[in-house]
Motif scaffolding. Structure first.
Motif, mmCIF file in Angstrom:
data_model
loop_
_atom_site.group_PDB
_atom_site.id
_atom_site.type_symbol
_atom_site.label_atom_id
_atom_site.label_comp_id
_atom_site.label_asym_id
_atom_site.label_seq_id
_atom_site.Cartn_x
_atom_site.Cartn_y
_atom_site.Cartn_z
ATOM 1 N N PHE A 55 0.849 -1.188 0.000
ATOM 2 C CA PHE A 55 0.000 0.000 0.000
ATOM 3 C C PHE A 55 0.889 1.245 0.000
ATOM 4 C CE2 PHE A 55 -2.623 3.223 2.121
ATOM 5 C CZ PHE A 55 -3.843 3.056 1.491
ATOM 6 N N GLY A 56 1.872 1.236 0.881
ATOM 7 C CA GLY A 56 2.765 2.383 1.016
ATOM 8 C C GLY A 56 3.591 2.610 -0.238
ATOM 9 N N LEU A 57 4.128 1.524 -0.793
ATOM 10 C CA LEU A 57 4.932 1.670 -2.006
ATOM 11 C C LEU A 57 4.078 2.264 -3.119
ATOM 12 C CD1 LEU A 57 7.629 1.201 -3.455
ATOM 13 C CD2 LEU A 57 6.733 -0.997 -4.223
ATOM 14 N N GLY A 58 2.850 1.779 -3.246
ATOM 15 C CA GLY A 58 1.952 2.310 -4.267
ATOM 16 C C GLY A 58 1.682 3.792 -4.053
ATOM 17 N N ALA A 59 1.444 4.166 -2.792
ATOM 18 C CA ALA A 59 1.150 5.563 -2.490
ATOM 19 C C ALA A 59 2.344 6.453 -2.831
ATOM 20 C CB ALA A 59 0.781 5.702 -1.012
ATOM 21 N N TYR A 60 3.532 6.033 -2.405
ATOM 22 C CA TYR A 60 4.724 6.846 -2.692
ATOM 23 C C TYR A 60 5.011 6.902 -4.187
ATOM 24 C CZ TYR A 60 6.173 7.957 2.037
ATOM 25 O OH TYR A 60 6.234 8.490 3.299
ATOM 26 N N THR A 61 4.846 5.759 -4.852
ATOM 27 C CA THR A 61 5.105 5.750 -6.293
ATOM 28 C C THR A 61 4.192 6.747 -7.001
ATOM 29 O OG1 THR A 61 5.627 3.406 -6.118
ATOM 30 C CG2 THR A 61 5.250 4.274 -8.328
ATOM 31 N N ALA A 62 2.904 6.685 -6.676
ATOM 32 C CA ALA A 62 1.951 7.576 -7.334
ATOM 33 C C ALA A 62 2.252 9.038 -7.004
ATOM 34 C CB ALA A 62 0.524 7.210 -6.911
ATOM 35 N N ASP A 94 -0.940 12.880 -14.410
ATOM 36 C CA ASP A 94 -2.028 12.049 -14.939
ATOM 37 C C ASP A 94 -2.334 10.909 -13.974
ATOM 38 O OD1 ASP A 94 -3.707 11.358 -17.456
ATOM 39 O OD2 ASP A 94 -2.842 9.462 -16.762
ATOM 40 N N PRO A 95 -3.574 10.841 -13.488
ATOM 41 C CA PRO A 95 -3.870 9.853 -12.435
ATOM 42 C C PRO A 95 -3.814 8.405 -12.907
ATOM 43 C CG PRO A 95 -5.856 11.056 -13.068
ATOM 44 C CD PRO A 95 -4.718 11.716 -13.774
ATOM 45 N N LEU A 96 -4.308 8.135 -14.114
ATOM 46 C CA LEU A 96 -4.371 6.734 -14.541
ATOM 47 C C LEU A 96 -2.984 6.148 -14.764
ATOM 48 C CD1 LEU A 96 -7.499 6.808 -16.863
ATOM 49 C CD2 LEU A 96 -7.315 6.142 -14.462
ATOM 50 N N LEU A 97 -2.105 6.954 -15.346
ATOM 51 C CA LEU A 97 -0.727 6.493 -15.525
ATOM 52 C C LEU A 97 -0.091 6.196 -14.171
ATOM 53 C CD1 LEU A 97 0.951 8.665 -18.309
ATOM 54 C CD2 LEU A 97 0.579 6.194 -18.272
ATOM 55 N N GLY A 98 -0.313 7.112 -13.232
ATOM 56 C CA GLY A 98 0.244 6.931 -11.887
ATOM 57 C C GLY A 98 -0.273 5.665 -11.237
ATOM 58 N N LEU A 99 -1.557 5.417 -11.423
ATOM 59 C CA LEU A 99 -2.196 4.230 -10.854
ATOM 60 C C LEU A 99 -1.552 2.953 -11.402
ATOM 61 C CD1 LEU A 99 -4.591 4.346 -8.905
ATOM 62 C CD2 LEU A 99 -6.098 3.854 -10.820
ATOM 63 N N ALA A 100 -1.388 2.944 -12.723
ATOM 64 C CA ALA A 100 -0.806 1.769 -13.369
ATOM 65 C C ALA A 100 0.616 1.550 -12.884
ATOM 66 C CB ALA A 100 -0.842 1.931 -14.877
ATOM 67 N N LEU A 101 1.379 2.644 -12.835
ATOM 68 C CA LEU A 101 2.769 2.529 -12.413
ATOM 69 C C LEU A 101 2.859 1.991 -10.980
ATOM 70 C CD1 LEU A 101 5.656 3.195 -13.484
ATOM 71 C CD2 LEU A 101 5.513 5.228 -12.038
ATOM 72 N N ALA A 102 1.999 2.536 -10.108
ATOM 73 C CA ALA A 102 1.999 2.091 -8.711
ATOM 74 C C ALA A 102 1.671 0.611 -8.629
ATOM 75 C CB ALA A 102 0.983 2.895 -7.906
ATOM 76 N N GLY A 103 0.697 0.174 -9.444
ATOM 77 C CA GLY A 103 0.344 -1.242 -9.461
ATOM 78 C C GLY A 103 1.529 -2.103 -9.855
ATOM 79 N N PHE A 104 2.248 -1.674 -10.873
ATOM 80 C CA PHE A 104 3.403 -2.449 -11.337
ATOM 81 C C PHE A 104 4.518 -2.465 -10.293
ATOM 82 C CE2 PHE A 104 1.699 -1.962 -15.716
ATOM 83 C CZ PHE A 104 1.684 -3.312 -16.019
ATOM 84 N N THR A 136 1.697 -11.774 -5.690
ATOM 85 C CA THR A 136 2.019 -10.669 -6.595
ATOM 86 C C THR A 136 0.764 -9.882 -6.953
ATOM 87 O OG1 THR A 136 3.798 -12.030 -7.490
ATOM 88 C CG2 THR A 136 3.153 -10.102 -8.771
ATOM 89 N N VAL A 137 -0.310 -10.597 -7.269
ATOM 90 C CA VAL A 137 -1.560 -9.915 -7.616
ATOM 91 C C VAL A 137 -2.071 -9.090 -6.429
ATOM 92 C CG1 VAL A 137 -3.996 -10.285 -8.175
ATOM 93 C CG2 VAL A 137 -2.247 -11.629 -9.330
ATOM 94 N N ALA A 138 -2.051 -9.693 -5.249
ATOM 95 C CA ALA A 138 -2.536 -8.987 -4.062
ATOM 96 C C ALA A 138 -1.694 -7.741 -3.805
ATOM 97 C CB ALA A 138 -2.500 -9.910 -2.847
ATOM 98 N N ALA A 139 -0.393 -7.860 -4.036
ATOM 99 C CA ALA A 139 0.485 -6.704 -3.842
ATOM 100 C C ALA A 139 0.119 -5.595 -4.823
ATOM 101 C CB ALA A 139 1.946 -7.121 -4.028
ATOM 102 N N ALA A 140 -0.154 -5.964 -6.066
ATOM 103 C CA ALA A 140 -0.539 -4.963 -7.062
ATOM 104 C C ALA A 140 -1.826 -4.262 -6.636
ATOM 105 C CB ALA A 140 -0.733 -5.631 -8.424
ATOM 106 N N TYR A 141 -2.788 -5.031 -6.157
ATOM 107 C CA TYR A 141 -4.053 -4.448 -5.683
ATOM 108 C C TYR A 141 -3.804 -3.463 -4.550
ATOM 109 C CZ TYR A 141 -7.584 -7.122 -8.261
ATOM 110 O OH TYR A 141 -8.412 -7.613 -9.227
#
Lengths: 284, 340, 250
Positions: B75-82, B92-102, B225-230
């Motif tokens: 969760f934290g990594l995704g938040a910081y990445t975005a 751009d929010p969608l790009l950020g979202l995708a990047l955070a997921g990856f 991995t999937v759960a982490a992406a979510y």
């Protein structure tokens, strides 16, 4: 340099007294008691209240810092904990996190959120210079007290009847029961004793570690590191793990403040992955 | 072969993936809140994001049986990445979202190897350790993350260039709702698939799962991995909709809270995370209005009681109650998606 | 003909203890073969070596003539080497329908399929019902496994293995603990296993061994003690001495 080593050892000794009860309950009952720090906090507060409100001198509060959490632990073990011995670890973790939450809020409500101050007697304050090394008097006191405790614990475990029963129960509960050992009683006594030790550690360590309502959460990780790195099959493992952690933490904070915690957590992960039974346990 | 048996079997399996009335109710209610509860969009947004985060934990805990005390790492990594992406590259929010997921998926993949072995306790400690290490990194890399002050100055561009984020949280809530719903749909597909079924065999008995030819390790790596992406996407949603990231996103209490929410809501049926988040935040709102700052006492008490009564029995009681509400005889313990 | 399963000089040491001692064993195609031996003879270790739960210290395992010594357990299953367990190893929270279904779809290579619903294809359902019929499980298909009667759980234990389409089936004391009333149902399903499945029966119960097996191997102290037809083994005085003598007392 030597001062840091000295402080680290004192710190590690306190950690050991705090955590050894946890190590025994985990090894004996396979119970993950994350709320162990609650008993330590109870000891710390018992000492602080007696001293600050009733004017009891610090040293005289220490027996109470042991007895009150021990009684508290005994009651909880008989009423609640023993129901969860055969549950999955996750249930035990959830249950004890619940206890932590409750205790933090309760202590906050009764005592307020400010840190509690422990006033040391005059003769334990300050530092002396021994061969050019600055030695804190209170820290020397801690080392002496904890060393006595460690030796006493080892004696109890190896020399007394209760210790023998305890070791038998750790090895194999069913066999122990077959030998006529009342394991339920051994569990309760051990739990109470471990809680008492934690309380004593909380009182002794209040000066070094600080004491406020968030204590059980703040030091949870340290206790768990001691137990996971030290293993649960003996007292020597957690003892060396405590010393190592104490010295590494003090030295880390002093020399590389930006890396200290990082290194400790990483070491914990590595140990867990490669030596799941602890660093000081011979692989079976 | 008796065609009657075949019909029963086919119907049983089809029932598993059919949408139940309560599921429609849940998502329609969430949608209706866009118009019916305009003054609560900020808290609803938070609940939706937390619910998504808890659902991601359900994927590994409820379905695959991996207990984690460090799920906030993702969760934290995704938040910081975005957040960092928005500041340094584009808002751009969608790009950020995708990047955070990856990014979170990557971390999930790498750390999944650490949780393959070992029992509950070792897994709890390892996951906790990973989150602590990551939290420490976020704390130290002040130039990148803002350290203890948090990540300031995150500005997010309008979604698809059209929908701007407003101060009432309306856009934010709709955005989180849509993203959560889409991810939920995928997760729902996933848990009723043969893959999802094989995860449940691993949860129940990894030894036998392997003995019927299931590659246990691979399955666990995949779902972790999937759960982490979510979880990473949930974190990114929080960063984008609040336009702020602090160390709080990765803290131990966030990992603990999400576990509590999921347990309160019930594991293994995907909605537990959302229900738990709703109850948790709702209680927090109500209780803290009469005993501010002591509300954790009551959450703790609920947890203690829940465990003492037994989580399974509790879920069963609720399921039975619901069945009775609908005027049907209470059948076997069965939950909405998949089975426990 | 190539044997269905063969071990060549198989050895397993635990520290100083030799649990499997240079075992060279052949299971012929379509065999009905029993492996017997006193408690602690190393039968469990041998099965764990065959299925890949343990790695041998030395020696080779050949499945249909191919070396599988280094193969992962789940890949051996995919090649047709399947076992059942002496103590039920089932999925408590799932129904027999799902349990058999998961084994069937795993075998068909759908196990990693995460997009289609389980049981969406007619051939999977057909096969589930087929297997359930064969193992007398059609009346309990939708019940939770943990609430099934023990005899039914025992049947499911074999049905799951059968769903993996074994070419070699290792049956580990299939009738262990089954009450007398349900025994017949279970044994008749075992007897009715198709002839193209080669069966190795690991067993204590001599009645079952003599009624089912055509050949018998005796394992003592981790080593193959002797092997022969039912008639040879049942009259062999040495076998009586090391094994049957003990088992008669049971």
């Amino acid at each position: 340099m030597l001062t840091i080593l000295f402080d680290g050892i004192a710190y590690g000794m306190v950690l050991f007294v705090l955590a050894c009860g946890l190590s025994i309950t985990l090894g004996l009952m396979n119970f993950v008691n994350l709320a162990h720090g609650v008993f330590a906090m109870a000891g710390g507060y018992a000492s602080a209240i007696l001293m600050n409100r009733a004017g009891v001198p610090f040293l005289a509060t220490l027996p109470f810092a042991f007895l009150i959490p021990a009684a508290f632990g005994l009651v909880l073990e008989r009423t609640l904990y023993q129901r969860l011995y055969n549950r999955p670890h996750l249930d035990q973790v959830l249950f004890t996190i619940g206890l932590i939450f409750m205790s933090i809020a309760a202590v906050d409500y009764i005592m307020g959120s400010q840190p509690q101050l422990i006033t040391l007697p005059e003769w334990l304050r300050g530092r002396v210079d021994v061969f050019g090394v600055q030695i804190g008097l209170y820290r020397s006191f801690i080392i002496v007290v904890c060393s006595v405790l460690v030796v006493a614990l080892q004696m109890i475990l190896t020399k007394t009847r209760f210790g023998a029963q305890l070791r038998a129960a750790v090895d194999d509960q069913r066999v122990a029961r077959g030998l006529g050992i009342n394991t339920s009683l051994v569990f309760a006594a051990t739990f109470a004793f471990g809680s008492g030790l934690a309380g004593l550690g909380g009182a002794l360590g209040a000066e070094i570690l600080g004491l406020d309502p968030t204590f059980p959460f703040k030091f949870l990780i340290y206790f768990m590191i001691v137990v996971t790195v030290g293993g649960t099959s003996s007292l020597t493992g957690p003892f060396f793990a405590s010393l190592l952690l104490g010295v590494a933490d003090v030295a880390g904070k002093y020399y590389v403040p930006s890396l200290g915690a990082f290194v400790i957590y990483t070491v914990m992960i590595v140990v867990l992955v490669f030596r799941p039974h602890g660093l000081f346990v011979r692989a079976r | 072969m008796n065609p009657e048996h075949r019909r029963i079997a086919a119907k049983y399996l089809a029932d598993k993936w059919r949408w139940k009335p309560l599921e429609y109710v849940f998502w329609l209610a969430a949608l209706a809140a866009v118009w019916l509860l305009p003054s609560h969009h900020l808290i609803l947004n938070e609940i939706m994001i937390t619910g998504l985060f808890a659902m991601s934990l359900d994927l590994i805990l409820g379905y695959a049986g991996i207990a984690s005390l460090g799920h906030a790492a993702f969760f934290g990594l995704g938040a910081y990445t975005a957040g960092i992406f928005a500041i340094r590259v584009t808002g751009d929010p969608l790009l950020g979202l995708a990047l955070a997921g990856f990014a979170s998926a990557g971390l999930g993949f790498v750390t999944s190897f650490l949780v393959l072995r070992g029992v509950d306790l070792a897994r709890l400690m390892v996951t906790l350790g990973v989150a602590l290490v990551l939290g420490e990194i976020a704390n130290q890399l002040t130039w990148l993350t803002g350290g203890a002050d948090g990540l300031q100055g995150v500005t997010i561009a309008p979604i698809l260039g059209k929908f701007e984020f407003d101060i009432f949280g309306r856009t934010a809530y709709v955005y989180s709702l849509i993203v959560s719903f889409l991810l939920f749909l995928i997760a729902r597909r996933l848990v009723i698939s043969p893959f999802g079924l094989s995860l449940r065999t691993i949860r129940d008995n990894p030894l036998r799962a392997s003995a019927i030819g299931t590659p246990v390790d691979r399955r666990l790596i995949a779902i972790y991995t999937v759960a982490a992406a979510y979880a990473g996407i949930a974190g990114a949603l929080l960063a984008q909709t609040t336009q702020f990231v602090s160390l709080d996103v990765i803290a131990l209490h966030r990992s603990a809270d999400v576990l509590l929410m999921l347990v309160i809501g019930g594991t293994g049926y995907l909605y537990g995370g959302f229900v738990g988040a709703l109850i948790f935040k709702g209680l927090q709102d109500v209780i803290s209005s009469w005993t501010p700052q002591y509300w954790t006492f009551w959450i703790g008490l609920i947890l203690v009681i829940l465990v003492l009564i037994g989580r399974d029995r509790m879920n069963l009681a609720v399921a039975t109650g619901l069945a009775r509400l609908r005027g049907k005889p209470a059948p076997r313990p069965r939950t909405i998606v998949g089975d426990r | 003909m190539t044997p269905a399963l063969e071990t060549i000089g198989l050895v397993k040491r635990f520290g100083g203890l030799v649990a499997t001692d240079n075992v060279s064993f052949r299971l012929e195609q379509g065999a009905r073969h029993a492996l017997i031996g006193p408690n602690g003879a190393g039968k469990t270790t041998f099965v764990n070596l065959l299925t890949g739960v343990l790695a041998p210290s030395d020696g080779q395992i050949l499945l249909q003539g191919e070396d599988v010594t280094q193969l992962r357990p789940d890949l051996r299953v995919k090649r047709g080497l399947v076992r059942t367990f002496q103590i039920n190893q089932l999925f408590a929270g799932m129904t027999p329908l799902e349990t058999i279904g998961v084994a069937v779809s795993e075998r068909m290579g759908h196990g990693g399929d995460w997009w289609r619903p389980a049981g969406g294809s007619p051939e999977v359902i057909d096969e589930i019902v087929d297997i359930a019929t064969r193992f007398h499980l059609t009346d309990v298909l939708e019940e939770r496994t943990s609430s099934l009667a023990y005899g039914k759980q025992r049947l499911l234990e074999i049905a799951v293995a059968f769903a993996c389409k074994p070419r070699v089936l290792l049956l580990d004391e299939p009738a262990a603990g089954v009450p007398e009333a349900d025994r017949h149902e279970l044994l008749s399903t075992v007897a009715a296993l198709p002839r193209d499945v080669s069966v190795l029966l690991i067993e204590h119960d001599m009645d079952l061994v003599f009624s089912f097996a055509e050949r018998i191997s005796v394992l003592v102290n981790g080593a193959l003690f002797t092997e022969g037809t039912v008639a040879e083994i049942s009259t062999d005085p040495r076998v009586r001495a090391v094994y049957l003598g003990e088992s008669v007392d049971e």
